[in-house]
Each structure stands twice: as C-alpha cells, then as structure tokens.
Enzyme design. Structure first.
Site, PDB file in Angstrom:
ATOM      1  CB  ILE A  69      13.648  19.081  16.735  1.00 30.76           C
ATOM      2  CG1 ILE A  69      14.827  18.763  15.813  1.00 30.76           C
ATOM      3  CG2 ILE A  69      13.266  17.857  17.551  1.00 30.76           C
ATOM      4  CD1 ILE A  69      16.134  18.482  16.547  1.00 30.76           C
ATOM      5  CB  SER A  70      14.728  23.202  14.868  1.00 29.29           C
ATOM      6  OG  SER A  70      15.244  24.482  14.587  1.00 29.29           O
ATOM      7  CG  ASN A  71      13.343  25.861  10.501  1.00 22.74           C
ATOM      8  OD1 ASN A  71      12.908  26.663  11.316  1.00 22.74           O
ATOM      9  ND2 ASN A  71      14.229  26.209   9.582  1.00 22.74           N
ATOM     10  N   GLY A  74       9.957  20.944  13.687  1.00 18.22           N
ATOM     11  CA  GLY A  74       8.854  21.044  14.630  1.00 18.22           C
ATOM     12  C   GLY A  74       7.794  22.006  14.141  1.00 18.22           C
ATOM     13  N   GLY A 133       9.291  19.386  18.747  1.00 22.43           N
ATOM     14  CA  GLY A 133      10.355  19.813  19.648  1.00 22.43           C
ATOM     15  C   GLY A 133      10.888  21.173  19.243  1.00 22.43           C
TER      16      GLY A 133
END
Length: 619
Positions: free
Chosen positions: A276-278, A280, A300
């Site tokens: 997720i985020s970085n 992701g 995500g």
C-alpha cells in the site's frame, strides 16, 4: 494457471554465506527473467525463532497489546535488546497502518491477529549500482504449506522500516501458510546520529561501531541522517528491483527452512506481490520487470508516477499542497477533526496573506484569498474529497516532511547539502538543534516512520522569520519542482527516474484506491496508471472505494471513524480474489464500491460492501 514444478539443482547456502554463489538457482532458467546486471548478493544474514509468546505476526502482543496506548518498554531504556526492539517495531507499525480501535472491525470483521509461530530470516541486499543496501526479511510460518508453495512479497509503505507492511502482507499471508518476504526498499529507520557517531545495527539496536551500522554515511557533519533521504541512491528508482530481490531471498530462506523439499524456485512457487502507498507503488514497479517470476499483484493506494494525461508526480503535488492547501482549506466546509479549525485558522490565514504578498493568490481579504487558492488546486486536479482528507496532512505537517525528504532523495544530496538548507536533528522546545539522548536513539528504529518529524527527530528549517516563518523554505522546495536552475534540474532528473512502465503482459493486477485519498490522490496516480495499462491491453483492474482516505490508522480518531471506511478490507479481498484467479477463477472486475460511512455504529459488512467475485463461466 497452477505452476508446474521444475526440478533443478539448488545451492543450499548456509546463513553465513552470500547468495552470490548460488544466485542462479533462485531464478528461472530463462536469462530474460532478470536484467543482466541484477546478480543478487545478500549479506549480514541471520535467523531467529518466534514461537510461544513471541510469534511472527504480533510478537505475542495480540490485539490487546497492540491496542495499548503506550509502546512495549525496554528493560534498559538506553540499551534495548534486539527482541525488545522488534516487539516495539511491530507495535508501532501495526498501529501506524491498521485501524485496531474497538468497533473498527479488525480481527472480527476482517483481518487476523492470531498467533503465527515460525522463523525469520534477515539479510541485506544491494541492487547493482547502489551504494547502500536495503533490508530484506522473510517470515516462514511453521504451518508453511509445502504442498501449495506460496510467497507473498511486499514493500513497506511510506518510508517505514522492515516491518512496515506487517499489517498488509503478513496478516493475509501468514495465516494462510505462505511465506512473507519484506523489503524496506532502501528507506527505513536505520538512522545515523552524526553528532555521536552512532547508527543502528542489524537487530535494530544502537551501535557505536560504524562497521556494524546498517547505514553510516560518509561526510555527515552533524545532526541525523537516514537512508531514504541521504543514501545518494534515489532508492525509489529501484523499488521494483528491491521487491524482486526480497522474493529471491524468500526462495533461499525456504530452501534453508525445508532442505528436504528443495529446490524452491519461481517455477514451483506462487508469488503474489502486495503493498500500500509507497509499497503499492513498489509492487507496481516490480510488475514491469521482465520474466514470469511474479504471478499477481495487488496495489493499494499506490504512489505511482506515469506519463499520462492527469498524472502528476508526488513531488509536484506535494509541494503545491504544502504551499496552497493551508490557505485553501479556509474555504472548504465540513473538514474532519482534527485538525481543529478554530486552532489552525490563524495560521492558515497568515498563509493566505503570505501567498498574496508573493503573488500566488488573488484577493484583498482571507476569504477571497482562500477561494483563489482553492480554485488553483481544483484546476490542477484536486477533488473536494481529497482536499478534506488532506486537512490531516496539513495539520500534521506531512506535506513539508515529505517534500524535504524527497527533494534530498531525488537530488541525491548528502545530509549536509540540502539545496533549501534543511537538516534533521533532535530539537529543543524552541526547535533549536540539540544532541540526541541515548534514550531517544534507543527507540529510533522501532518508533520511527522513516521520515521525520517523529521518534525524537525533527526538521531543522532554514532561517525562519515573519508571520509565516516556514514559507521561504516551502517556496524553495516548490522551485525545485518547477524551476530551471541546477538544483531544480537535479531533482527533476531524479523524479524522471521513478516513472513507471506497463506491467508485464498477462500479469493480473488489481489496484485498490480510496476516492477520498488526500495524500496520494487517485486522480494523479491510480486512475492514469490503470487507464494507460488497460489501453495497452494489460490485465489491470481498479477498485474505487468511496469514503476511504489514505490512513486506516487515523480511523481511531472518532470523526475519521464516523465518515471514512478502512481500505485494508478491500486489499485483503483483492488478494483473496487474485489468489482464486490463479487457481482458475475469473479475474476480479473493475468496481466502484458501494461503501457507507458507519457514523457512530460498529463497522459491519454492510458498510464495506466488498466486491464479490465474478462467477466463473459454466464449463
């Protein structure tokens, strides 16, 4: 789509040896499966057992321990044991990523916190051309399913340390009997105290021996340095290869754990990437690497930069938000609390006046100036939902924190050479730089999120003055994004190195993103990525989740819990569905989720409305 096991000799290295001697056994036989310069070497290898009251998933804390408002303590506050540092890191990373508050549904409606006994395999890996290593970790549960071999490979979100994806990948993969491979992707919390000459050892404890410190940069004169900002490598450009190396290390670890079942290779082992985020963004970068080593990807809320209409680079929209959003939010109603509008309104009003003096907004009063800032953000693609959720990033000074770190990373600057004059250090009550204490250093690795401020390390701003003292620094950061001097070109070159390509043809990818994400807006990242990939015929799907913002961990705040749904349930569901797809089921379809805020109620399935699998065609 089940893999066929291909037997070949496997070099079973001991944990004291480098994988260099047997790197070929951990790769597919086809030479195109990796770039020719990607021969992997692992060093500083160690293994540990985690059973009984010290399991893999929560270090024995369980839900009650993770919900505790204070972290696990160290017997000696200045000299933690490695096991103590690990337990505290798990506590911090669970709380930073998941909503564990009562009524939020974690562990009852979705997710698992059941104890998972097993072993951990740690190492350092270095991509060719890099000067600094990244951490890799493999958790092998005692219940690893040797008849249905699977690896879940992940990368930490944000700039978190090696346990930064425990609530994402570990919580899904470990209870299913999969090994889980992690990388900190060249970021993490291996801080270095230049004043004292003390870094962080492999077990997360402080070390005055530079040779034992994971990160010990040369030439750092004072303050604190950390890998993401100061490695000189622009690690984001290599995030995909970091993920690949973590998967390779997992194959080695499984060979060590189960030598009678060797070889473990990509032909015989299912590999699903999730982040997720970085994290992701990192797994989407891994998706573009050559070879069929990777079977599926779930990303995500990914921080991903593509060359497509509507797309914007993280540094571009972050520096814009750092400047304009405090003023613009004065014109946005129904902001989530905190930040408490009455408390921050004077600061935001001062920002409006500063922007007007700098010619960046129009208007003669705060109301018209805030409307001017708001119109600029909307014209540049910001939605009202993203702006409301972005109030959190304004209130916690995240925009400036991200911009300072990424300017240094993209430009490959050392700790004492930031082009805008920023430094990192422990600070006094007056924000003046001071020496860090031994107690502060002891908790850096466990408590830090990888980007200061936090864990006793702050941002030392350039000389500040006037009613809006941080403005000059923010203007300097923004100029690096849009300017044309030598430093701006240097930073922009680093940004260009992070641009993503298409995923490998035939690779199933599901992207999950909150419509109200205010830190990594969907319109700048996931939408252009998926649109471009689908236009090229790639098997990429997008789940858009209304009423979801970026930080599940902040749903512990009552107003956030009332108006937003968590994103993790959708990430887990997407993992379930791509796993079923690999067994012959259909690929998940694009979806706009019918989520509903829970208000003051306990979260239940009706609030989430998780997309159900598409029925398999009749045979």
């Amino acid at each position: 789509m089940t893999k066929i096991r291909m037997l070949r000799p496997l070099c079973l290295a001991t944990l004291a040896l480098s994988l260099a001697a047997c790197a070929g056994s951990a790769m597919r036989s086809d030479p195109a499966s990796m770039r020719g310069d990607d021969a992997t070497m692992f060093s500083a290898q160690r293994t540990s057992l985690h059973r009984g009251d010290d399991d893999l998933l929560t270090a024995g804390l369980g839900l009650a321990g993770l919900q505790a408002m204070t972290p696990p303590t160290f017997a000696d506050p200045e000299r933690p044991l490695g096991a103590e540092a690990r337990r505290r890191a798990l506590w911090a990373n669970w709380r930073g990523i998941a909503d564990l508050a009562p009524g939020g549904g974690y562990g009852t409606l979705y997710g698992s916190l059941a104890a998972v006994p097993g072993r951990e395999f740690h190492a350092l890996a270095t991509v060719p051309g890099a000067s600094q290593p990244h951490r890799v970790l493999v958790q092998v549960p005692d219940g690893f399913d040797r008849t249905r071999r699977c690896i879940v490979v992940t990368a930490s979100s944000g700039s978190r340390g090696i346990y930064g994806a425990i609530a994402v990948a570990g919580a899904w993969g470990l209870p299913k009997g999969c090994a889980v491979a992690y990388t900190d992707k060249g970021a993490g919390t291996d801080y270095f105290d230049a004043d004292a000459g003390i870094g962080i050892a492999a077990d997360g404890t402080p070390s005055a021996d530079r040779a034992q410190a994971i990160f010990a940069p040369e030439g750092t004169g004072q303050g604190v340095a950390f890998k993401h900002a100061h490695s000189g490598d622009n690690p984001e450009a290599d995030w995909g290869r970091h993920v690949r190396q973590a998967a390779e290390f997992a194959l080695q670890a499984l060979g060590e754990a189960y030598p009678d079942d060797a070889p473990f290779d990509f032909d015989s082992t299912r590999v699903i990437a999730v982040g997720i985020s970085n994290g992701g963004g990192a797994v989407l970068r891994a998706a573009e690497l050559e070879g069929d080593w990777l079977d599926a990807v779930v990303a995500g809320e990914p921080s991903i930069h593509v060359d497509a209409p509507g797309a914007r680079a993280l540094y571009d929209y972050t520096t814009e938000a750092a400047l304009l959003m405090p003023c613009a939010l004065l014109a946005v109603d129904n902001l989530p609390q905190p930040p408490l509008t009455a408390q921050v309104a004077p600061l935001w009003t001062a920002r409006c006046a500063s922007l007007r003096a700098a010619g960046l907004v129009e208007g003669t009063d705060p109301a018209s100036q805030s409307q001017s800032a708001l119109q600029t953000l909307r014209a540049n693609g910001w939605t009202d939902g993203a702006l409301r959720a972005g109030a959190l990033s304004v209130g916690f000074d995240l925009w400036r924190a991200v911009a300072v770190t990424y300017a240094s990373a993209y430009g490959r600057y050392s700790a004492d050479a930031h082009p805008c004059g920023y430094r990192y250090s422990a600070q006094g009550a007056d924000l003046a730089r001071r020496a860090a204490t031994a107690t502060e250093r002891a908790a850096w690795w466990s408590d830090g999120s990888g980007i200061p401020p936090g864990a006793g390390v702050g941002i030392v701003d350039p000389p500040m003055a006037g009613p809006d003292p941080v403005l000059p620094g923010l203007q300097c950061l923004r100029a690096l994004a849009v300017g044309d001097d030598a430093d701006a070109r240097r930073v922009q070159t680093g940004i260009a190195e992070t641009r993503a390509g298409l995923p490998r043809s035939g690779l199933p990818v599901v992207v999950v993103h909150g419509v109200d994400d205010g830190l990594i807006p969907m319109a700048f990242t996931s939408v252009p990525y998926v649109t471009t990939a689908q236009a090229a015929g790639r098997e990429v799907r997008l789940w858009q989740v209304p009423h979801a913002q970026h930080f599940d961990g902040f749903l512990a705040l009552p107003d956030y819990a009332a108006r937003y749904v968590p994103l993790l349930p959708y990430v887990y569901a997407a993992l379930d569905q791509v796993d079923a797809h690999l067994d012959g089921g259909p690929l998940p379809a694009d979806a706009v989720v019918g989520s509903t805020p829970r208000g003051g109620a306990v979260l239940d399935g009706s609030h989430l409305a998780v997309p159900t699998p598409v029925a398999a065609p009749a045979r």
